[in-house]
Scaffold this motif. Structure first.
Motif: not given
Length: 195
Positions: A51-61, A63-77
């Motif tokens: 919602r904050r990113a201005g996209v639908g949940s389907a777009t998030l899923h 791109h990332f499939g789920g929570r783990i992949a998103l968290l990995e992207a966040v903490f990659r650096s």
């Protein structure tokens, strides 16, 4: 014939534009997820992130499939920095100090990046890329310390990372407590040097 020469060009540009738009969405999701995870931790609502990113949940899923992949992207650096330090520490003349310094870095990053410890614990269950990279980086330091006979042979890098994650989770946002707990744990895994 001119249709054959020029026909593919609009399609290719369309794909490039779609790819650029998809990359912008992905980048925006990662940036927003970093903010939301910073506020609420690793169990932050995926719907809120979308919602904050201005996209639908389907777009998030998508791109990332789920929570783990998103968290990995966040903490990659953070993961990149921790792995890079392990490589640098391979040149340290004291293998136990090198391993100890690296474990302190793991704990400091996990404690300082709210949600990272939880993400790493979950990653361990899923065999994620981040977890695999941390295992590889830490294993080199541990192997070196074991070859020098300063860490027992039955010590496993998987156990050390779980210990580091547990300390981070138990310490909350208190890096000093996390450092103290890790120091106590390290005293338990390293044989005495007074021999």
């Amino acid at each position: 014939m001119s249709g054959t020469i020029w026909g593919p060009t609009p399609v290719t540009q369309g794909k490039d534009e779609m790819r650029a738009d998809a990359q912008r969405n992905r980048d925006r999701l990662v940036a927003v997820a970093a903010e939301v995870v910073g506020q609420y931790g690793a169990d932050a609502s995926l719907e809120e992130i979308a919602r904050r990113a201005g996209v639908g949940s389907a777009t998030l899923h998508r791109h990332f499939g789920g929570r783990i992949a998103l968290l990995e992207a966040v903490f990659r650096s953070s993961i990149d920095a921790v792995c890079a330090q392990a490589t640098e520490l391979l040149d340290d003349p004291d293998p136990l100090q090198a391993l100890t310094s690296w474990l302190h870095t793991v704990v400091a990053h996990a404690t300082g990046s709210r949600g990272l410890a939880t993400a790493l614990v979950m990653s361990g269950d899923c065999g994620s890329d981040a977890h695999a990279r941390l295992l590889t980086a830490g294993r080199k330091l541990l192997d070196r310390a074991q070859k020098e006979d300063v860490v027992p042979e039955d010590t496993r890098i998987e156990d050390l990372l779980k210990l580091a994650n547990g300390i981070s989770l138990a310490s909350g946002d208190d890096p000093d407590q996390a450092a103290r707990l890790l120091t106590l744990a390290i005293r338990g895994i390293a044989p005495t040097r007074s021999e």
